[in-house]
Design a protein around this motif. Structure first.
Motif, short mmCIF file in Angstrom:
data_model
loop_
_atom_site.label_atom_id
_atom_site.label_comp_id
_atom_site.label_asym_id
_atom_site.label_seq_id
_atom_site.Cartn_x
_atom_site.Cartn_y
_atom_site.Cartn_z
N LEU A 152 46.74 29.28 -79.14
CA LEU A 152 47.54 29.79 -78.03
C LEU A 152 48.41 28.66 -77.48
CD1 LEU A 152 48.17 32.11 -76.02
CD2 LEU A 152 46.37 31.16 -74.55
N LYS A 153 49.73 28.80 -77.63
CA LYS A 153 50.64 27.74 -77.19
C LYS A 153 51.32 28.08 -75.88
CE LYS A 153 51.58 26.08 -81.87
NZ LYS A 153 52.60 25.77 -82.89
N GLU A 154 51.59 29.34 -75.68
CA GLU A 154 52.33 29.73 -74.49
C GLU A 154 51.66 30.93 -73.84
OE1 GLU A 154 56.89 31.03 -73.23
OE2 GLU A 154 56.46 30.24 -75.22
N VAL A 155 51.40 30.82 -72.57
CA VAL A 155 50.82 31.93 -71.82
C VAL A 155 51.96 32.91 -71.53
CG1 VAL A 155 49.62 32.63 -69.72
CG2 VAL A 155 49.06 30.44 -70.82
N PRO A 156 51.84 34.16 -71.99
CA PRO A 156 52.95 35.11 -71.83
C PRO A 156 53.27 35.38 -70.36
CG PRO A 156 50.96 36.21 -72.59
CD PRO A 156 50.69 34.75 -72.68
N ALA A 157 54.57 35.44 -70.06
CA ALA A 157 55.01 35.69 -68.69
C ALA A 157 54.55 37.05 -68.20
CB ALA A 157 56.53 35.57 -68.61
N GLY A 158 54.36 38.00 -69.15
CA GLY A 158 53.93 39.33 -68.76
C GLY A 158 52.56 39.36 -68.12
N LEU A 159 51.79 38.30 -68.30
CA LEU A 159 50.48 38.23 -67.66
C LEU A 159 50.60 38.32 -66.15
CD1 LEU A 159 47.54 35.97 -68.61
CD2 LEU A 159 48.42 35.77 -66.29
N CYS A 160 51.72 37.89 -65.63
CA CYS A 160 51.94 37.89 -64.18
C CYS A 160 52.15 39.30 -63.63
CB CYS A 160 53.13 37.01 -63.81
SG CYS A 160 52.94 35.30 -64.39
N ASN A 161 52.21 40.31 -64.53
CA ASN A 161 52.31 41.71 -64.08
C ASN A 161 50.95 42.32 -63.76
OD1 ASN A 161 55.13 41.80 -64.40
ND2 ASN A 161 54.93 42.30 -66.58
N LEU A 162 49.88 41.60 -64.04
CA LEU A 162 48.53 42.12 -63.78
C LEU A 162 48.20 41.89 -62.32
CD1 LEU A 162 46.82 40.70 -67.01
CD2 LEU A 162 47.77 42.99 -66.66
N LEU A 163 48.77 42.69 -61.47
CA LEU A 163 48.79 42.43 -60.03
C LEU A 163 47.43 42.56 -59.35
CD1 LEU A 163 52.19 44.11 -59.11
CD2 LEU A 163 51.71 41.74 -59.72
N ARG A 164 46.46 43.22 -59.99
CA ARG A 164 45.14 43.36 -59.37
C ARG A 164 44.19 42.25 -59.79
NH1 ARG A 164 42.12 48.87 -59.01
NH2 ARG A 164 40.98 47.47 -57.62
N LEU A 165 44.70 41.32 -60.58
CA LEU A 165 43.85 40.26 -61.13
C LEU A 165 43.26 39.40 -60.02
CD1 LEU A 165 43.24 39.76 -64.12
CD2 LEU A 165 44.87 37.88 -64.05
N GLU A 166 41.92 39.20 -60.08
CA GLU A 166 41.22 38.36 -59.11
C GLU A 166 40.68 37.07 -59.76
OE1 GLU A 166 38.16 40.68 -57.29
OE2 GLU A 166 39.57 42.16 -56.47
N LYS A 167 40.41 37.13 -61.06
CA LYS A 167 39.88 35.96 -61.76
C LYS A 167 40.68 35.76 -63.04
CE LYS A 167 35.13 36.56 -60.12
NZ LYS A 167 33.71 36.72 -60.54
N LEU A 168 41.18 34.55 -63.24
CA LEU A 168 41.92 34.22 -64.45
C LEU A 168 41.37 32.91 -65.00
CD1 LEU A 168 44.23 34.59 -66.48
CD2 LEU A 168 45.75 33.42 -64.86
N SER A 169 40.92 32.94 -66.24
CA SER A 169 40.38 31.74 -66.90
C SER A 169 41.14 31.51 -68.19
CB SER A 169 38.88 31.91 -67.20
OG SER A 169 38.14 32.08 -66.01
N ILE A 170 41.82 30.38 -68.28
CA ILE A 170 42.46 29.93 -69.52
C ILE A 170 41.90 28.54 -69.77
CG2 ILE A 170 44.63 29.48 -70.72
CD1 ILE A 170 46.00 31.30 -68.67
N THR A 171 40.85 28.45 -70.60
CA THR A 171 40.08 27.21 -70.72
C THR A 171 39.92 26.80 -72.17
OG1 THR A 171 37.99 28.45 -70.74
CG2 THR A 171 38.80 27.73 -68.61
N ASN A 172 39.84 25.49 -72.37
CA ASN A 172 39.67 24.92 -73.71
C ASN A 172 40.75 25.39 -74.69
OD1 ASN A 172 37.11 23.24 -73.75
ND2 ASN A 172 36.37 25.14 -72.84
N CYS A 173 41.93 25.63 -74.18
CA CYS A 173 43.08 26.02 -75.01
C CYS A 173 43.99 24.78 -75.09
CB CYS A 173 43.81 27.22 -74.42
SG CYS A 173 42.80 28.72 -74.38
N HIS A 174 43.84 24.00 -76.13
CA HIS A 174 44.42 22.67 -76.16
C HIS A 174 45.92 22.66 -76.49
CE1 HIS A 174 40.47 20.97 -75.69
NE2 HIS A 174 40.02 21.70 -76.69
N GLU A 175 46.48 23.77 -76.92
CA GLU A 175 47.91 23.81 -77.24
C GLU A 175 48.76 24.28 -76.07
OE1 GLU A 175 49.33 22.70 -80.05
OE2 GLU A 175 47.32 22.00 -80.62
#
Length: 854
Positions: A704-727
């Motif tokens: 995983l190199k780029e976190v998609p911008a569309g993730l920001c449409n998940l408006l009810r999100l309370e917990k977001l974990s992007i871990t151990n993704c070295h790229e």
């Protein structure tokens, strides 16, 4: 009555009356009631006892009300609160029946004082339940342990009363002395003698354990040492070896006291046994536990400078307080405990392991071939296969070996054949079943914990089980809170009973922010087999949980014969090997709520019948192969409309993952060690995607190199974990649109160079983890806008040379967890942040190196 004045009600309810039973308190009472020293002492005693009786009744009533109110207000501790409520309801009849309350007040002053102390503090403890924040799991652990302690103390105090009830019932029956003695022994839970038992004729595989336990036992700072292991592993034999060792006997002499304890006992009975069988004091009876404890301590102190070893064998969790009560501060006094449970709060623990292959073979051969020449008729490879089946478990090796003694080779082969056909070792020998099942039966007061233990059979043998994966299943099957508090409680409970091993990625308590994918569970093969055996007692169609193993393409016979019959299971697990080619028969299981698919093949197609699982809430697909499995048939998922939690681990994703983002009720999505590629870029685009997603985990996805911008449409999100993704080197600027986000974990994203400025808009954020983000060289000024932030983890951020001045605005910040270098950056802000606590953690340089090269 003597003064003609009425007594103010407030006097009865004053808090100091319930906290102190000192001379000053009695003086206060005397002054308040205007009782002079000339009044008869019996009158004084009667009046004061009435005052305490009213106060005690009031506290109990208030405690019950507090439990009821907090049970409604908070879900975090509901299980424990219900347990305390049940305890209070059980002791109410004992407390008030036939003047029983007066008997409670007749107890020694110190004992009654301690009881009232626990009641009063128990009320405060319970009222704090709703104030414990869901994000602070460490504080939840501590608070949960205090609630458990409160429950134990209530039960322990009334144990004497309950036993008196039992004794009265026995005395009311005209029974012969032998019968009464038998009943008393059963109720007390002791063997007839406290003399150190003899050793077995042959001891195998305990030499290295013996040396280590002996070394620990003789350390100067050891007061309590527990030998812990599941039943049948040799704990008692190891304790006997120590008691019979010449060096140990030279140190402790005749002062080695050995008591076998079982589930139902009291401190009073333990002490009575010690006095009778070791101290030669006959006809000693104690009215209370407190009296027994004091007399034993007095007796031991009279021994002067002699060393004392007290061995408590087979202690169950219900008797933990007995160990605590017997911890006298006497030089040279040591307690050795053997238990199936782990008492982490009392002293040190030695966890006894299982036998290695060589020792296991020796033990089996000794049991099966008393005379070595008998083995001539049984080939070595047959013996080796039998040893492997027993999995290093001493009891199994001894019992199975004895069952094959004097048997011909055909018997050995048929026994192995039964195992190869899926029969359990417990089907072949009931003694082993009874030994291990006792630990599971002890969960009768915690029925959900028992169910959780049985669920562990759904996962493959000899594999780590993610604590997060277990949480997903248990939250939905047993309606537990989504914060994982109850899941944590049950994991700790099962771990304390040696029914599983809980491995925490971080040992420092301040870092336990929750059970994430770094924490995992392991289980001994024999215990896993026990879980499967106990789950398989009913006919297949009626089982609550159904575990299916497919080797190659050989489908179980019952499945091919009963494809038209519906199955009532709620929890379904299907395990396949690397040769499976995704050939499925139909399966009607309309009640399935949790589905676990354990796979090993390079390619895998989801079973077509999954689209009929209308009640499915949890889907866990994990590949245990060397390479990520290429998954097909994900389009079926879009039909499963009730799915709430989905976990994909070690899976190669494709554009077909689009169907996952069409799920309207999905609340949690976990992508662990997955090969993502560009699969996400075209998925999270439409704002209508995953409208109810609350938690999104991306863990160890190396490409995983780029976190998609569309993730920001998940408006009810309370917990977001992007871990151990070295790229991953950057986050989308639109991250600030996740206005409901409470937890953001970015740890070990080693190439992440900056945080987006929009992060300041996350006003609901209470937890931020940027630890081991090695390339992060600055924090945005907008970090100070996170006015709700309470915990910030940032150890290993070696690129940071300064903090923005805006961090002084983080007025609610309570914990900063960092390394020593970063702690200096925060020291200048301590005066501005009055609640700030800086927690310095020790740096793991090897782990950092692995993250860099990773």
């Amino acid at each position: 009555k003597s003064t003609g004045r009425s007594v103010p009600p407030s006097l009865y309810l004053r808090r100091n009356l319930t906290l102190a039973f000192s001379d000053e308190t009695y003086k206060t009472l005397a002054n308040g009631l205007q009782i002079t020293k000339s009044i008869n002492s019996k009158v004084f005693e009667m009046v004061t006892k009435n005052v305490y009786e009213v106060a005690l009744q009031t506290i109990l009533m208030e405690l019950l009300k507090a439990v009821a109110s907090q049970t409604k207000r908070t879900a975090k501790f509901r299980t424990l609160l219900k347990r305390i409520d049940k305890t209070l309801r059980n002791i109410e009849p004992v407390l008030y029946a036939n003047g029983r309350l007066s008997r409670v007040l007749d107890r020694p002053e110190k004992e009654t004082k301690m009881f009232v102390f626990y009641l009063e503090n128990g009320k405060e403890l319970i009222l704090k339940c709703s104030s414990i924040k869901c994000w602070n799991v460490y504080k939840k652990f501590v608070h949960a342990n205090k609630l458990i302690r409160l429950d134990h103390e209530l039960l322990r105090f009334f144990q004497v009363e309950l036993q008196d009830n039992l004794s009265a019932r026995f005395r009311s029956l005209d029974l012969g002395g032998e019968v009464v003695s038998s009943i008393t022994n059963q109720a007390g839970g002791f063997s007839n003698s406290c003399i150190v038992p003899g050793l077995p004729d042959v001891i195998v595989g305990l030499d290295s354990h013996f040396k280590e336990v002996k070394r620990m036992l003789l350390k100067d700072d050891i007061r309590v040492l527990t030998i812990s292991a599941p039943g049948g592993c040799g704990k008692t034999t190891l304790a006997k070896m120590l008691c019979h060792d010449n060096e140990i006997k030279g140190i402790f002499g005749d002062n080695i006291f050995y008591v076998t304890v079982s589930r139902t006992t009291s401190l009073k009975t333990v002490v009575q046994k010690l006095f009778t069988h070791h101290l030669n004091v006959n006809n000693c009876e104690f009215l209370t536990d407190e009296e027994a404890k004091n007399e034993l301590e007095k007796m031991m102190r009279q021994m002067g400078s002699q060393n004392i070893l007290l061995v408590l064998d087979d202690v169950w969790s219900e008797s933990e307080s007995i160990i605590q009560d017997l911890k006298f501060s006497i030089p040279g006094y040591t307690i050795l405990v053997t238990s199936r449970f782990v008492f982490s709060r009392i002293g040190s623990t030695y966890e006894l392991g299982l036998l290695n292959d060589e020792d296991a073979r020796t033990l089996l051969c000794h049991s099966a071939f008393p005379c070595n020449e008998e083995q001539i008729n049984v080939p070595d490879d047959l013996v080796s296969k039998m040893v492997k089946c027993c999995k290093g478990f001493p009891l199994a090796l001894t019992v199975i070996g004895a069952s094959l003694r004097n048997q011909d080779m055909l018997k050995w082969k048929t026994t192995l054949q039964k195992w190869s056909e899926g029969q359990s070792i417990f089907d072949l020998n009931n003694q082993i079943l009874l030994s291990l099942q006792a630990s599971v039966d002890a969960l009768e007061d915690l029925p959900i914990a028992r169910e959780c233990f049985l669920d562990l059979g759904a996962f493959p043998e000899d594999e780590k089980i993610s604590a997060s994966a277990l949480m997903d299943v248990w939250v939905e099957l047993y309606n537990l809170d989504k914060e994982g508090m109850y899941t944590s409680e049950y994991l700790l409970e099962l771990s304390s009973r040696n029914l599983l091993s809980l491995n925490l990625a971080r040992k420092d308590a301040s870092e336990l922010e929750g059970y994430c994918n770094e924490h995992y569970v392991t289980q001994h093969d024999m215990l896993r087999e026990l879980a499967i055996h106990l789950s398989s007692q009913e006919p297949i169609a009626q089982r609550k949980r159904l575990f299916i193993e497919i080797h190659g393409n050989v489908i179980p016979t019952w499945w091919t014969e009963e494809t038209t019959q519906p199955i009532d299971t709620r929890f379904l697990s299907i395990s396949t090997d690397e040769k499976f080619s995704s050939v499925w028969y139909d399966l009607k299981a309309p009640q399935v709520e949790a589905l676990v698919l354990n796979i090993r093949s390079k390619k895998y197609t989801l079973p077509h019948f999954i689209k009929k699982f209308n009640e499915l809430k949890v889907l866990n697909i994990t590949s245990y192969g060397i390479y990520p499995t290429e998954l097909h048939g994900l389009s079926l998922i879009s039909i499963v409309t009730n799915l709430r939690r989905m976990r994909l681990e070690h899976i190669s994703l494709s554009p077909s993952i689009q169907s996952v983002f069409e799920l309207k009720n999905l609340e949690k999505l976990s992508l662990i060690m997955c090969e993502i590629g560009n699969a996400l870029e075209s998925c999270i685009v439409d704002p209508t995607m995953l409208p109810n997603l609350i938690e999104f985990e991306i863990e160890s996805c190396y490409d995983l190199k780029e976190v998609p911008a569309g993730l920001c449409n998940l408006l009810r999100l309370e917990k977001l974990s992007i871990t151990n993704c070295h790229e991953v080197n950057a986050l989308p600027e639109g991250l600030g649109s996740l206005l409901k986000l409470e937890m953001l974990r970015l740890n070990s994203c080693t190439r992440l160079s900056k945080l987006p400025e929009s992060i300041g808009k996350l006003h609901c954020l209470v937890f931020l983890d940027i630890s081991d983000c090695l390339s992060l060289d600055s924090l945005p000024d907008q970090i100070g806008d996170l006015r709700g932030l309470r915990v910030l983890k940032m150890s290993g951020c070696h690129g940071l040379e300064e903090l923005p001045d805006s961090v002084a605005n983080l007025t609610l910040l309570e914990d900063v967890i960092c390394d020593e270098e970063t702690s200096y950056l925060w020291s200048s802000y301590e005066s501005d942040l009055c609640d700030l606590k800086i927690n310095v953690v020790e740096e793991d340089r090897f782990a950092n190196f692995m993250k860099i090269v990773g």
